[in-house]
Design a protein around this motif. Structure first.
Motif, PDB file in Angstrom:
ATOM      1  N   MET A 143       0.556  -1.278  -0.088  1.00 51.39           N
ATOM      2  CA  MET A 143      -0.100   0.075   0.010  1.00 51.39           C
ATOM      3  C   MET A 143       0.781   1.212  -0.105  1.00 51.39           C
ATOM      4  N   ILE A 144       2.107   1.228   0.767  1.00 51.48           N
ATOM      5  CA  ILE A 144       2.652   2.308   0.885  1.00 51.48           C
ATOM      6  C   ILE A 144       3.559   2.699  -0.480  1.00 51.48           C
ATOM      7  N   GLU A 145       3.996   1.528  -0.966  1.00 48.68           N
ATOM      8  CA  GLU A 145       4.780   1.491  -2.404  1.00 48.68           C
ATOM      9  C   GLU A 145       3.820   1.856  -3.399  1.00 48.68           C
ATOM     10  N   ASN A 146       2.735   1.753  -3.406  1.00 47.41           N
ATOM     11  CA  ASN A 146       1.522   2.145  -4.523  1.00 47.41           C
ATOM     12  C   ASN A 146       0.942   3.426  -4.057  1.00 47.41           C
ATOM     13  N   ASP A 147       1.322   4.326  -3.199  1.00 52.02           N
ATOM     14  CA  ASP A 147       0.728   5.448  -2.827  1.00 52.02           C
ATOM     15  C   ASP A 147      -0.819   5.438  -2.497  1.00 52.02           C
ATOM     16  N   LEU A 162     -12.451  -4.270  -0.136  1.00 54.55           N
ATOM     17  CA  LEU A 162     -12.696  -3.380  -1.054  1.00 54.55           C
ATOM     18  C   LEU A 162     -11.836  -3.994  -2.323  1.00 54.55           C
ATOM     19  N   LEU A 163     -12.529  -4.121  -3.557  1.00 60.61           N
ATOM     20  CA  LEU A 163     -11.487  -4.603  -4.774  1.00 60.61           C
ATOM     21  C   LEU A 163     -11.844  -3.587  -6.009  1.00 60.61           C
ATOM     22  N   GLY A 164     -10.622  -3.239  -6.589  1.00 65.67           N
ATOM     23  CA  GLY A 164     -10.931  -2.434  -7.662  1.00 65.67           C
ATOM     24  C   GLY A 164      -9.526  -2.384  -8.512  1.00 65.67           C
ATOM     25  N   HIS A 165      -9.520  -1.609  -9.460  1.00 65.71           N
ATOM     26  CA  HIS A 165      -8.283  -1.546 -10.434  1.00 65.71           C
ATOM     27  C   HIS A 165      -7.612  -0.307 -10.021  1.00 65.71           C
ATOM     28  N   SER A 166      -6.426  -0.402  -9.442  1.00 64.08           N
ATOM     29  CA  SER A 166      -5.685   0.966  -9.232  1.00 64.08           C
ATOM     30  C   SER A 166      -6.404   1.681  -8.077  1.00 64.08           C
ATOM     31  N   LEU A 167      -7.066   0.894  -7.165  1.00 62.86           N
ATOM     32  CA  LEU A 167      -7.902   1.283  -6.193  1.00 62.86           C
ATOM     33  C   LEU A 167      -7.529   2.580  -5.371  1.00 62.86           C
ATOM     34  N   GLU A 168      -6.283   2.920  -5.288  1.00 62.42           N
ATOM     35  CA  GLU A 168      -5.668   3.799  -4.699  1.00 62.42           C
ATOM     36  C   GLU A 168      -6.403   5.016  -5.116  1.00 62.42           C
ATOM     37  N   SER A 169      -6.500   5.403  -6.574  1.00 62.23           N
ATOM     38  CA  SER A 169      -7.364   6.539  -7.201  1.00 62.23           C
ATOM     39  C   SER A 169      -8.765   6.629  -6.854  1.00 62.23           C
ATOM     40  N   ASP A 170      -9.399   5.404  -6.370  1.00 63.83           N
ATOM     41  CA  ASP A 170     -10.743   5.575  -5.950  1.00 63.83           C
ATOM     42  C   ASP A 170     -10.732   5.886  -4.745  1.00 63.83           C
ATOM     43  N   LEU A 171     -10.029   5.146  -3.775  1.00 63.38           N
ATOM     44  CA  LEU A 171      -9.944   5.917  -2.359  1.00 63.38           C
ATOM     45  C   LEU A 171      -9.697   7.329  -2.254  1.00 63.38           C
ATOM     46  N   LYS A 172      -8.548   7.917  -3.224  1.00 67.72           N
ATOM     47  CA  LYS A 172      -8.237   9.206  -2.818  1.00 67.72           C
ATOM     48  C   LYS A 172      -9.659  10.005  -3.363  1.00 67.72           C
ATOM     49  N   ALA A 173     -10.135   9.671  -4.409  1.00 74.53           N
ATOM     50  CA  ALA A 173     -11.392  10.340  -4.825  1.00 74.53           C
ATOM     51  C   ALA A 173     -12.440  10.507  -3.679  1.00 74.53           C
ATOM     52  N   LEU A 174     -12.671   9.327  -3.057  1.00 73.18           N
ATOM     53  CA  LEU A 174     -13.768   9.424  -1.876  1.00 73.18           C
ATOM     54  C   LEU A 174     -13.186   9.576  -0.763  1.00 73.18           C
ATOM     55  N   LYS A 175     -12.025  10.258  -0.591  1.00 67.96           N
ATOM     56  CA  LYS A 175     -11.252  10.525   0.652  1.00 67.96           C
ATOM     57  C   LYS A 175     -11.341   9.794   1.782  1.00 67.96           C
ATOM     58  N   ILE A 176     -11.157   8.443   1.506  1.00 74.59           N
ATOM     59  CA  ILE A 176     -11.545   7.543   2.487  1.00 74.59           C
ATOM     60  C   ILE A 176     -10.159   6.566   2.679  1.00 74.59           C
ATOM     61  N   CYS A 177      -9.906   6.203   3.862  1.00 75.97           N
ATOM     62  CA  CYS A 177      -8.723   5.307   4.033  1.00 75.97           C
ATOM     63  C   CYS A 177      -9.252   3.943   4.420  1.00 75.97           C
ATOM     64  N   HIS A 178      -8.807   2.819   3.832  1.00 75.66           N
ATOM     65  CA  HIS A 178      -9.323   1.511   4.305  1.00 75.66           C
ATOM     66  C   HIS A 178      -8.264   0.667   4.094  1.00 75.66           C
ATOM     67  N   SER A 179      -8.099  -0.462   5.161  1.00 80.52           N
ATOM     68  CA  SER A 179      -7.336  -1.150   5.351  1.00 80.52           C
ATOM     69  C   SER A 179      -7.222  -2.679   4.561  1.00 80.52           C
ATOM     70  N   ARG A 180      -8.248  -3.087   4.282  1.00 77.13           N
ATOM     71  CA  ARG A 180      -8.459  -4.269   3.483  1.00 77.13           C
ATOM     72  C   ARG A 180      -8.988  -4.171   2.075  1.00 77.13           C
ATOM     73  N   CYS A 181      -7.949  -4.141   1.212  1.00 79.99           N
ATOM     74  CA  CYS A 181      -8.012  -3.838  -0.118  1.00 79.99           C
ATOM     75  C   CYS A 181      -7.559  -5.022  -1.010  1.00 79.99           C
ATOM     76  N   ILE A 182      -7.900  -5.087  -2.112  1.00 81.27           N
ATOM     77  CA  ILE A 182      -7.397  -6.078  -3.256  1.00 81.27           C
ATOM     78  C   ILE A 182      -7.378  -5.092  -4.584  1.00 81.27           C
ATOM     79  N   ASP A 183      -6.268  -5.212  -5.324  1.00 79.96           N
ATOM     80  CA  ASP A 183      -6.127  -4.525  -6.464  1.00 79.96           C
ATOM     81  C   ASP A 183      -5.737  -5.508  -7.556  1.00 79.96           C
TER      82      ASP A 183
END
Length: 649
Positions: free
Chosen positions: A229-233, A365-386
């Motif tokens: 998660m840190i590596e992929n911002d 939460l499942l998504g493609h390059s999910l970090e962009s969606d979380l940034k748009a939502l302004k939400i931090c979530h711990s359990r992610c699959i990309d």
């Protein structure tokens, strides 16, 4: 090799023998006979003893310093020049715990404190006044070339006189060969920064793969780690690590319980679309699909807080007409999404005692390059699959595959075909859902490429301790043009992007004291030579293969070489003792190869499109066997490079 350490290119050369002389200059045996004839005592050879003591002291001093010596015998046995793979493996041996090379002898390798690798394309044998590669069948063109020392009053008309650092620092230039095949040269950078995993790591991965195959239907094995998660911002929740600063309006989901149940694990596929406002990109639509049922449980348009500058319809599919009547705010969307992603409350009617019942699982939460969606939502979530990380790009890390390509490759269907109409977030979220199902059906190896390759920085991170460093304690840095943090420097501890060679030098001087391995690239010389050009256009297909711009004049090259010499000299002067310096050029002039390849590709594309020979002839598209041989020759010439090795004492 380093000047002053060894002038020998090979450990196989015989040592010369000299007659020992007595103090008066006569041979020792003659002096001894004269002493006997005169009835005197044996002649004392004081000078010889002094020489022997001095020689022994020199040997002791040499054996306590690290040094390089080429092994000509092993290079001849290879039948090919030193490759970029060899240069990479040498760097890994010097700073990590990779096996030693057989083409180079390294004395006291454990005393090497740092490694600085520099890629300097454009340093050709002609510029350095090196002897040409031998063409005789009895001479090997892969052996190191002796670099002639410049005279005390060098001819200023020679290009070598403008870069004396090479001749004064290195005794030999070793020919190298860039990666590639008969018709093209492959990336030097990609080859240097990516290598095969070690046998031990391969066994570990195989064991991990077998264990995961036993329970391949468990989606939690694809959860992103904190490091990923840190590596992929990714925006990181504060309870995971205090590395992400949440601004105004940011929220985070509750911390999962350590003993939470995995039964009835909820997975939600999500995709968001954004528009451009005065504050940058803001959320305008969010779509969420339940993994288990495939039902869309939330699909909402969102009104940005600031005026919209660009609807980005080509990508978002959002129009002014669609967004006009919408009143839903980001805060309302956040509240809804937080309810979905928070651990569900325990069932109050359960017959199981609450004290022994584990808490319900936190949804994934499942998504493609999910970090962009979380940034748009302004939400931090711990359990992610990309899916961009769960599946591999065909050219390997750190590149990420596109969602449309993945869906067509592994699910056999096309998405995002609306052209100017933009993307449909439901379609994209459902594609992520299908990719997840395919992965669980077929196991962890599904959709992976180059699974036996890794970044050299990952390799350094697993190395055993050396020179007082703890295991895995190799700190690495990449200083390069552009943005290396998203390419070959993504796995390094530090990645610095630069605009010119002066910034490269400044960056190198800043990171060398605090890092063990540092890579830098100087590009001004290659740019001046015309080697750095944009990708060939379709017009190149009809350009003659000989239409390559003439090389710059000596007067044009002189200031560039002088500046490069100053930069290398400054860098070398600031290296700490026992730093290994590895300079390699990578390749030679690639322009003729590029033009021929463009013509060949245009010809092949015309054939595939069904054009007739008459149409191709009118368009100037042709390709013959002789041109194929020209291409092979151009590729072979372009793949030639040079390597310089030394150790700062």
């Amino acid at each position: 090799m380093k000047r002053g350490l060894s002038e020998m290119a090979s450990t196989d050369e015989p040592h010369s023998t000299k007659k020992v002389k007595s103090e008066n200059g006569k041979p020792a045996a003659a002096a001894q006979a004269e002493g006997q004839a005169d009835g005197g005592e044996w002649t004392k050879v004081e000078k010889r003893k002094k020489k022997k003591v001095s020689k022994n002291e020199g040997k002791v001093e040499q054996t306590t310093q690290p040094r390089f010596m080429y092994s000509n015998h092993e290079i001849v046995k290879r039948g090919h020049a030193i490759t970029i793979d060899d240069v990479r493996d040498l760097a890994l041996h010097l700073i990590a715990d990779a096996p030693p090379p057989n083409w180079l002898r390294i004395d006291n390798v454990n005393m090497v404190q740092k490694v600085v690798a520099l890629l300097v394309p454009g340093l050709t044998p002609e510029l350095l006044s090196l002897p040409p590669l031998p063409t005789s069948a009895t001479q090997n063109p892969n052996l190191p070339l002796s670099i002639p020392l410049l005279p005390s009053t060098p001819d200023t008309d020679t290009t070598a006189a403008n870069i004396p650092f090479i001749a004064s620092t290195f005794s030999h230039a070793c020919p190298t060969r860039a990666p590639g095949d008969q018709t093209r040269m492959h990336s030097v950078l990609s080859t240097f920064f990516t290598g095969p995993v070690s046998g031990e790591e391969k066994k570990r991965r195989l064991t991990q793969r077998v264990q995961s195959e036993l329970n391949k239907t468990d989606p939690t094995q694809y959860l992103l780690t904190l490091e990923q998660m840190i590596e992929n911002d990714y925006p990181i929740p504060s309870y995971m690590a205090d590395v992400f600063e949440k601004g105004t309006g940011w929220l985070e989901t509750p911390q999962p319980a350590e003993n939470e149940s995995k039964a009835k694990q909820k997975i939600y596929a999500i995709d968001c679309e954004m528009c451009l406002t005065e504050d940058g990109k803001e959320l305008t639509r969010v779509c969420i699909i339940d993994y288990n049922t495939g039902i869309v449980i939330y699909d909402q348009l969102v009104k940005p807080t600031k005026p919209i500058l660009d609807y980005l319809t080509r990508w978002s599919g959002i129009t002014a007409e669609a967004l006009g009547p919408v009143t839903t705010t980001l805060a309302q969307v956040q509240a809804h999404v937080l309810r979905l992603l928070s651990p569900p409350t325990a069932n109050p009617f359960s017959s199981t005692p609450k004290a022994t019942e584990p808490p319900p699982p936190t949804p994934i939460l499942l998504g493609h390059s999910l970090e962009s969606d979380l940034k748009a939502l302004k939400i931090c979530h711990s359990r992610c699959i990309d899916t961009a990380l769960m599946y591999h790009h065909p050219r390997g890390r750190p590149l990420k595959p596109g969602l449309a390509w993945l869906t067509k490759k592994w699910c056999g269907r096309e998405i995002q075909t609306r052209g100017e109409g933009g993307h449909d977030p439901e379609e994209d979220a459902r594609a992520c859902l299908d990719l997840m199902k395919k992965k669980l059906e077929n196991g962890p190896g599904y959709g992976e490429f180059k699974v036996d390759y890794e970044s050299i920085f990952e390799r350094m991170g697993r190395s055993n301790g050396r020179n007082g460093r703890a295991p895995g304690g190799v700190k690495s840095a990449v200083v390069d043009h552009g943005n290396p943090s998203v390419m070959h420097g993504a796995k390094a501890n530090t990645a610095i992007g630069c605009k010119n060679d002066d910034e490269i030098l400044e960056g190198l001087l800043n990171v060398i004291p605090s890092h063990h391995f540092v890579f830098g690239r100087f590009m001004a010389l290659a740019t001046t030579l015309g080697w750095v050009t944009p990708k060939a256009s379709a017009d190149v297909a009809v350009v003659p293969a000989t239409a390559v711009d003439p090389p710059p004049s000596a007067a044009e090259l002189a200031p560039v070489l002088t500046q490069l010499n100053k930069q290398l000299k400054t860098l070398h002067a600031n290296l700490p003792p026992r730093t290994a310096i590895v300079i390699f050029t990578g390749h030679s002039d690639p322009r003729r190869m590029s033009i021929l390849n463009a013509r060949k590709n245009a010809f092949d594309s015309a054939l595939k499109s069904g054009k007739t020979p008459e149409e191709m002839s009118l368009a100037g598209l042709k390709w013959s066997a002789s041109e194929g041989r020209e291409l092979e020759e151009a590729v072979e010439l372009a793949r030639r490079g040079l390597l310089f090795l030394g150790i700062k004492q």
